[in-house]
Every structure is written in C-alpha cells, then in structure tokens.
Scaffold this motif. Structure first.
Motif, mmCIF file in Angstrom:
data_model
loop_
_atom_site.group_PDB
_atom_site.id
_atom_site.type_symbol
_atom_site.label_atom_id
_atom_site.label_comp_id
_atom_site.label_asym_id
_atom_site.label_seq_id
_atom_site.Cartn_x
_atom_site.Cartn_y
_atom_site.Cartn_z
ATOM 1 N N UNK A 36 0.827 -1.209 0.000
ATOM 2 C CA UNK A 36 0.000 0.000 0.000
ATOM 3 C C UNK A 36 0.859 1.255 0.000
ATOM 4 N N UNK A 37 1.980 1.193 0.723
ATOM 5 C CA UNK A 37 2.878 2.350 0.767
ATOM 6 C C UNK A 37 3.475 2.619 -0.617
ATOM 7 N N UNK A 38 3.892 1.552 -1.321
ATOM 8 C CA UNK A 38 4.420 1.726 -2.680
ATOM 9 C C UNK A 38 3.369 2.357 -3.592
ATOM 10 N N UNK A 39 2.126 1.910 -3.474
ATOM 11 C CA UNK A 39 1.048 2.455 -4.294
ATOM 12 C C UNK A 39 0.851 3.937 -4.023
ATOM 13 N N UNK A 40 0.845 4.285 -2.738
ATOM 14 C CA UNK A 40 0.683 5.686 -2.345
ATOM 15 C C UNK A 40 1.856 6.533 -2.851
ATOM 16 N N UNK A 41 3.054 6.013 -2.710
ATOM 17 C CA UNK A 41 4.242 6.737 -3.137
ATOM 18 C C UNK A 41 4.270 6.918 -4.657
ATOM 19 N N UNK A 81 1.962 9.727 -5.393
ATOM 20 C CA UNK A 81 2.532 10.980 -4.899
ATOM 21 C C UNK A 81 3.625 11.503 -5.830
ATOM 22 N N UNK A 82 4.480 10.589 -6.324
ATOM 23 C CA UNK A 82 5.594 10.980 -7.189
ATOM 24 C C UNK A 82 5.219 11.047 -8.665
ATOM 25 N N UNK A 83 3.965 10.689 -8.989
ATOM 26 C CA UNK A 83 3.503 10.614 -10.380
ATOM 27 C C UNK A 83 4.453 9.756 -11.208
ATOM 28 N N UNK A 84 4.751 8.562 -10.686
ATOM 29 C CA UNK A 84 5.711 7.645 -11.323
ATOM 30 C C UNK A 84 5.181 7.136 -12.655
ATOM 31 N N UNK A 85 6.099 6.963 -13.605
ATOM 32 C CA UNK A 85 5.743 6.343 -14.883
ATOM 33 C C UNK A 85 5.564 4.847 -14.722
ATOM 34 N N UNK A 86 6.339 4.258 -13.801
ATOM 35 C CA UNK A 86 6.371 2.810 -13.636
ATOM 36 C C UNK A 86 6.814 2.473 -12.220
ATOM 37 N N UNK A 87 6.235 1.411 -11.660
ATOM 38 C CA UNK A 87 6.684 0.886 -10.376
ATOM 39 C C UNK A 87 7.332 -0.459 -10.677
ATOM 40 N N UNK A 88 8.564 -0.643 -10.243
ATOM 41 C CA UNK A 88 9.321 -1.871 -10.490
ATOM 42 C C UNK A 88 9.512 -2.598 -9.171
ATOM 43 N N UNK A 130 -2.159 2.916 -9.117
ATOM 44 C CA UNK A 130 -2.804 3.398 -10.333
ATOM 45 C C UNK A 130 -1.791 3.705 -11.442
ATOM 46 N N UNK A 131 -0.648 3.078 -11.404
ATOM 47 C CA UNK A 131 0.410 3.224 -12.410
ATOM 48 C C UNK A 131 0.799 1.828 -12.895
ATOM 49 N N UNK A 183 -0.955 -3.165 -16.238
ATOM 50 C CA UNK A 183 -1.310 -1.767 -16.471
ATOM 51 C C UNK A 183 -2.762 -1.557 -16.061
ATOM 52 N N UNK A 184 -3.026 -0.633 -15.139
ATOM 53 C CA UNK A 184 -4.410 -0.388 -14.716
ATOM 54 C C UNK A 184 -5.200 0.326 -15.813
ATOM 55 N N UNK A 185 -6.511 0.162 -15.746
ATOM 56 C CA UNK A 185 -7.390 0.903 -16.665
ATOM 57 C C UNK A 185 -7.158 2.399 -16.463
#
Length: 197
Positions: free
Chosen positions: A10-15, A18-25, A50-51, A189-191
């Motif tokens: 959940x913390x990764x999702x929130x972060x 927050x950072x408007x990341x292009x991708x979470x690895x 949501x990324x 990839x989320x909708x």
C-alpha cells in the motif's frame, strides 16, 4: 529512499501516486500456497497502484535473462480499455521494441488499429485456450505464458480490469494468474479510470 513500517504494498502504491511515477518496479519471490493467498507485496502493489507495475520474478533463468535485452514485448489483447491502456503504456515505456499483440480465444475481438507504433516490428497473433486448466483467467494466463516462452518475450503485458479481490477469486484474473504463472517479467497496467484512494 524511504522507510515503511508494515503495509509495504500500500505504501508503494501511495508513493507512486505521490511521485507521479511512470512505472513501479518490484521483485517477486514466487510465493505459493497459503502465502500467495494471504498476499505478497508485489500482489498488493499491483492491486492498489494506479500506475503500470513491472514485476520481475526471482530467479530468472538464463533464457529469460537473455530475452530481456532484445525480446519482444508480448501484450495480451481483448479489445477492452485495459488492453488499450496496456498497449499505450508498452509503447511509451518500451519505445522501438518489437511488439507481439496476442488475442486469446477471441475470433470476434477486433485487432488494435488506431494506435500502433511507427517503429519496431508488430506481430498480431490469435490463440485458442480450449482445454486450459482451472478458471478462465488461469487458462488465458497459461496461453500467454506459453506464447511468451515460444517467442522469447522480454516482458508480458496485461491490462487490469480493476476487480475486487473477492471477484478475482471467483472469476479468475488474467493479470494475477499471469503474475503467478509466468517465469518472466510481467507488467500490469491499470485501466485509465482506475485511480484508487
């Protein structure tokens, strides 16, 4: 660098939001059985971020490791908004990479047409999953994984429908089944409308 105390997924999702990341690895330890049912960090990240999330399994065998550099990106296609988002994200995050767009069990599903890249090779493929095992989601995931192996794909890409965990257990989620059964990196990839709190 930040420290989280419990609830890492959940913390990764929130972060990421927050950072408007292009991708979470994230990496995956390949938990099975009861541990997988209880949820791993990578599963939580995929469910709540949501990324796009790229999950790299451990360990990668030598064939999968070799495919990372030049193998095509294989995209599961069903004509849905999630599939459209998966195709768009793949084009943005892997520019110039050859694409294999795979439609599983859908002779009546139209091929993507309007947003195909100008560079890189494109292969359109249709697979039949008749006789697959388990839930429909698992059968599709097995077909995508087999196609990824046969084409030496660098990554498998699937869109997420944003179903609840309970609905996924009943109906089967292609995204989660692909994460749990593919032995190569998987990007979920989320909708586009899947902004979660």
């Amino acid at each position: 660098m930040r420290r989280a105390y419990g609830g890492e997924g959940l913390y990764f999702a929130q972060l990421a939001q927050e950072l408007d990341a292009d991708l979470v690895l994230v990496g995956s330890r390949g938990l099975g059985g009861a541990q997988a049912v209880l949820g791993s960090v990578s599963d939580m990240v995929v469910h709540y971020t949501p990324r796009p999330v790229l999950v790299v399994p451990h360990p990668l065998l030598s064939a999968e490791q070799a495919a990372l550099e030049s193998g095509p990106a294989l995209i599961g296609w069903d004509g849905s908004p999630g599939a459209e988002a998966a195709l768009a994200a793949t084009q943005e995050l892997f520019p110039g990479r050859d694409l294999t767009i795979v439609c599983v069990d859908g002779a009546d599903i139209p091929s993507p047409s309007g947003s195909l890249p100008q560079s890189g090779g494109i292969t359109l493929d249709r697979l039949d999953v008749a006789g697959g095992s388990g839930t429909p989601g698992r059968a599709v995931a097995e077909a995508l994984s087999a196609c990824g192996r046969s084409r030496d794909a660098s990554v498998l890409v699937v869109g997420s429908r944003g179903r609840s965990a309970a609905r996924e257990i009943l109906m089967g989620s292609v995204a989660m089944a692909t994460l749990h059964h593919a032995h190569r990196p998987v990007m979920v990839v989320p909708r586009p409308d899947q902004e979660r709190e």
